[in-house]
Design a protein around this motif. Structure first.
Motif, PDB file in Angstrom:
ATOM      1  N   GLN A 299      -1.386 -17.600   1.317  1.00  0.00           N
ATOM      2  CA  GLN A 299      -0.176 -16.974   1.858  1.00  0.00           C
ATOM      3  C   GLN A 299       0.536 -16.063   0.858  1.00  0.00           C
ATOM      4  O   GLN A 299       1.457 -15.342   1.235  1.00  0.00           O
ATOM      5  N   ILE A 300       0.127 -16.073  -0.392  1.00  0.00           N
ATOM      6  CA  ILE A 300       0.864 -15.345  -1.436  1.00  0.00           C
ATOM      7  C   ILE A 300       0.918 -13.845  -1.155  1.00  0.00           C
ATOM      8  O   ILE A 300       1.946 -13.188  -1.376  1.00  0.00           O
ATOM      9  N   LEU A 301      -0.168 -13.291  -0.646  1.00  0.00           N
ATOM     10  CA  LEU A 301      -0.217 -11.847  -0.430  1.00  0.00           C
ATOM     11  C   LEU A 301       0.417 -11.405   0.889  1.00  0.00           C
ATOM     12  O   LEU A 301       0.599 -10.201   1.120  1.00  0.00           O
ATOM     13  N   GLU A 302       0.756 -12.362   1.762  1.00  0.00           N
ATOM     14  CA  GLU A 302       1.338 -12.008   3.062  1.00  0.00           C
ATOM     15  C   GLU A 302       2.635 -11.206   2.932  1.00  0.00           C
ATOM     16  O   GLU A 302       2.780 -10.148   3.566  1.00  0.00           O
ATOM     17  N   PRO A 303       3.637 -11.656   2.148  1.00  0.00           N
ATOM     18  CA  PRO A 303       4.865 -10.863   2.056  1.00  0.00           C
ATOM     19  C   PRO A 303       4.639  -9.493   1.430  1.00  0.00           C
ATOM     20  O   PRO A 303       5.258  -8.499   1.854  1.00  0.00           O
ATOM     21  N   VAL A 304       3.735  -9.419   0.442  1.00  0.00           N
ATOM     22  CA  VAL A 304       3.461  -8.124  -0.197  1.00  0.00           C
ATOM     23  C   VAL A 304       2.850  -7.169   0.821  1.00  0.00           C
ATOM     24  O   VAL A 304       3.182  -5.976   0.860  1.00  0.00           O
ATOM     25  N   ALA A 305       1.959  -7.690   1.661  1.00  0.00           N
ATOM     26  CA  ALA A 305       1.341  -6.857   2.701  1.00  0.00           C
ATOM     27  C   ALA A 305       2.376  -6.343   3.690  1.00  0.00           C
ATOM     28  O   ALA A 305       2.163  -5.307   4.340  1.00  0.00           O
ATOM     29  N   GLN A 306       3.508  -7.057   3.795  1.00  0.00           N
ATOM     30  CA  GLN A 306       4.589  -6.633   4.700  1.00  0.00           C
ATOM     31  C   GLN A 306       5.657  -5.813   3.979  1.00  0.00           C
ATOM     32  O   GLN A 306       6.738  -5.571   4.517  1.00  0.00           O
ATOM     33  N   GLY A 307       5.342  -5.403   2.753  1.00  0.00           N
ATOM     34  CA  GLY A 307       6.252  -4.530   2.015  1.00  0.00           C
ATOM     35  C   GLY A 307       7.277  -5.249   1.170  1.00  0.00           C
ATOM     36  O   GLY A 307       8.234  -4.632   0.691  1.00  0.00           O
ATOM     37  N   ILE A 308       7.101  -6.554   0.970  1.00  0.00           N
ATOM     38  CA  ILE A 308       8.076  -7.333   0.205  1.00  0.00           C
ATOM     39  C   ILE A 308       7.510  -7.657  -1.179  1.00  0.00           C
ATOM     40  O   ILE A 308       6.575  -8.435  -1.329  1.00  0.00           O
TER      41      ILE A 308
ATOM     42  N   SER B 214     -10.598 -11.199  -0.907  1.00  0.00           N
ATOM     43  CA  SER B 214     -10.797 -12.133   0.207  1.00  0.00           C
ATOM     44  C   SER B 214      -9.635 -12.126   1.201  1.00  0.00           C
ATOM     45  O   SER B 214      -9.678 -12.845   2.207  1.00  0.00           O
ATOM     46  N   PHE B 215      -8.591 -11.323   0.949  1.00  0.00           N
ATOM     47  CA  PHE B 215      -7.420 -11.288   1.823  1.00  0.00           C
ATOM     48  C   PHE B 215      -7.722 -10.474   3.084  1.00  0.00           C
ATOM     49  O   PHE B 215      -8.323  -9.388   3.024  1.00  0.00           O
ATOM     50  N   HIS B 216      -7.291 -10.971   4.240  1.00  0.00           N
ATOM     51  CA  HIS B 216      -7.663 -10.349   5.511  1.00  0.00           C
ATOM     52  C   HIS B 216      -6.962  -9.021   5.778  1.00  0.00           C
ATOM     53  O   HIS B 216      -7.411  -8.246   6.629  1.00  0.00           O
ATOM     54  N   HIS B 217      -5.830  -8.748   5.063  1.00  0.00           N
ATOM     55  CA  HIS B 217      -5.143  -7.459   5.232  1.00  0.00           C
ATOM     56  C   HIS B 217      -5.136  -6.700   3.905  1.00  0.00           C
ATOM     57  O   HIS B 217      -4.116  -6.112   3.523  1.00  0.00           O
ATOM     58  N   ALA B 218      -6.291  -6.669   3.236  1.00  0.00           N
ATOM     59  CA  ALA B 218      -6.373  -6.007   1.930  1.00  0.00           C
ATOM     60  C   ALA B 218      -6.034  -4.517   2.029  1.00  0.00           C
ATOM     61  O   ALA B 218      -5.589  -3.911   1.049  1.00  0.00           O
ATOM     62  N   ASN B 219      -6.207  -3.909   3.210  1.00  0.00           N
ATOM     63  CA  ASN B 219      -5.903  -2.483   3.389  1.00  0.00           C
ATOM     64  C   ASN B 219      -4.403  -2.198   3.304  1.00  0.00           C
ATOM     65  O   ASN B 219      -3.990  -1.045   3.158  1.00  0.00           O
ATOM     66  N   LYS B 220      -3.585  -3.232   3.392  1.00  0.00           N
ATOM     67  CA  LYS B 220      -2.131  -3.053   3.297  1.00  0.00           C
ATOM     68  C   LYS B 220      -1.619  -3.250   1.866  1.00  0.00           C
ATOM     69  O   LYS B 220      -0.409  -3.272   1.641  1.00  0.00           O
ATOM     70  N   LEU B 221      -2.552  -3.366   0.936  1.00  0.00           N
ATOM     71  CA  LEU B 221      -2.199  -3.620  -0.459  1.00  0.00           C
ATOM     72  C   LEU B 221      -2.914  -2.633  -1.367  1.00  0.00           C
ATOM     73  O   LEU B 221      -3.919  -2.031  -0.980  1.00  0.00           O
TER      74      LEU B 221
ATOM     75  N   SER C  38       0.810  -1.226   0.000  1.00  0.00           N
ATOM     76  CA  SER C  38       0.000   0.000   0.000  1.00  0.00           C
ATOM     77  C   SER C  38       0.843   1.276   0.000  1.00  0.00           C
ATOM     78  O   SER C  38       0.416   2.308  -0.523  1.00  0.00           O
ATOM     79  N   GLU C  39       2.053   1.215   0.584  1.00  0.00           N
ATOM     80  CA  GLU C  39       2.876   2.422   0.666  1.00  0.00           C
ATOM     81  C   GLU C  39       3.711   2.670  -0.597  1.00  0.00           C
ATOM     82  O   GLU C  39       4.460   3.647  -0.680  1.00  0.00           O
ATOM     83  N   THR C  40       3.588   1.818  -1.585  1.00  0.00           N
ATOM     84  CA  THR C  40       4.383   1.958  -2.809  1.00  0.00           C
ATOM     85  C   THR C  40       4.026   3.246  -3.551  1.00  0.00           C
ATOM     86  O   THR C  40       2.846   3.544  -3.783  1.00  0.00           O
ATOM     87  N   GLU C  41       5.041   4.010  -3.903  1.00  0.00           N
ATOM     88  CA  GLU C  41       4.850   5.213  -4.712  1.00  0.00           C
ATOM     89  C   GLU C  41       4.810   4.785  -6.181  1.00  0.00           C
ATOM     90  O   GLU C  41       5.809   4.329  -6.745  1.00  0.00           O
TER      91      GLU C  41
END
Length: 295
Positions: free
Chosen positions: A228-237, A249-256, A170-173
């Motif tokens: 699990q695929i979106l987990e690292p992306v949600a953590q900025g990876i 359907s991802f539980h942390h969609a707000n981080k993406l 989500s923080e990606t410029e």
């Protein structure tokens, strides 16, 4: 295989206890009844009745044959009854699809099962080639795929379309040079990543991405579990590419967030069954629900 007509004659003879009554009941002659019993004895290699003038008694071997014939008739009756019932709300449902489709599909199947408890849902997540193989072999009743390499082996129809998305932290410029940004972020790979990227790059309407070779993108991680695929992306990876339904359907969609392109990229989903395979009535409930999902 023992002649079913001889078996029927023998069962009737045992149950009536009389050759004449058996002949009358089966609309045969008495010599015809005797002939059927004799042929059955020859086929079995044993005497089935012990004759005594106008009466008879059943032998031990005859009793075994009688029980076999009665059970055979009962099994046939049960089978014909099952065929006629074809319960539209009971029985096993076996489906194979991609992991991303499974994320959306499984809750729907569970809802159907809660409404119709006699349904048994079996869902398998697998790559495209494996789904087609299992449908062809009869291990799965129907599959949901995005490509059919040997269409002559299957019956197929379009279920709908899914939007493919490039998903970044989500923080990606976001910059205008998207190919450079993707190479900087690196790919979180998964079993369908190469297929999805190829399709996306070819249809997104972005010249820079159309020219970008997938091999030029560094891989910063790989996961084969769809959840699990979106987990690292949600953590900025890194970034990844998945159908939008996986993001929803991802539980942390707000981080993406989605990297938008000039054209929306859609992937067609096909329902496939083995050639000339007629599905039981219970599948119509599921197929109706699936059709509504991707309208």
């Amino acid at each position: 295989m023992l002649n079913p007509i001889w078996l029927q004659t023998f069962v009737t003879l045992v149950e009536t206890g009389h050759f004449t009554q058996t002949a009358e009941k089966l609309f045969m002659t008495q010599p015809g009844v005797s002939q059927h019993v004799s042929k059955l004895e020859q086929a079995c290699g044993h005497s089935l009745i012990k004759r005594d003038k106008k009466s008879f008694s059943i032998t031990e071997q005859g009793l075994l044959v009688y029980e076999y014939a009665v059970n055979l008739a009962l099994n046939e009756e049960r089978m014909l009854d099952a065929l006629s019932r074809d319960d539209p709300f009971g029985g096993e449902i076996s489906i194979a699809c991609s992991g991303s489709v499974a994320l959306v599909l499984y809750p729907i199947l569970l809802k159907l099962q809660s409404l119709h408890p006699k349904l048994v849902m079996k869902l398998k997540a697998a790559p495209n080639y494996q789904i087609l193989s299992e449908v062809k072999q009869g291990n799965i009743d129907f599959g949901i795929v995005t490509d059919i390499s040997t269409p002559h082996l299957f019956d197929s129809s379009i279920l709908g379309q899914e939007e493919l998305c490039l998903i970044v932290p989500s923080e990606t410029e976001l910059s205008e040079n998207k190919s450079e940004l993707l190479q900087h972020l690196g790919l979180v790979s998964h079993p369908d990543a190469e297929h999805y990227l190829s399709l996306y790059f070819a249809n997104c309407g972005e010249v820079g991405l159309e020219r970008l070779h997938i091999d030029a993108i560094p891989v910063v991680g790989a996961v084969n579990q769809i959840g699990q695929i979106l987990e690292p992306v949600a953590q900025g990876i890194g970034f990844t590419v998945l159908p939008k339904s996986a993001l929803d359907s991802f539980h942390h969609a707000n981080k993406l967030k989605i990297m938008q392109s000039n054209h929306v990229v859609l992937e067609t989903l096909f329902k496939v069954t083995k050639k000339n395979r007629q599905l039981p009535a219970r599948y119509h409930v599921v197929i109706e629900a699936l059709s509504a999902l991707w309208q």
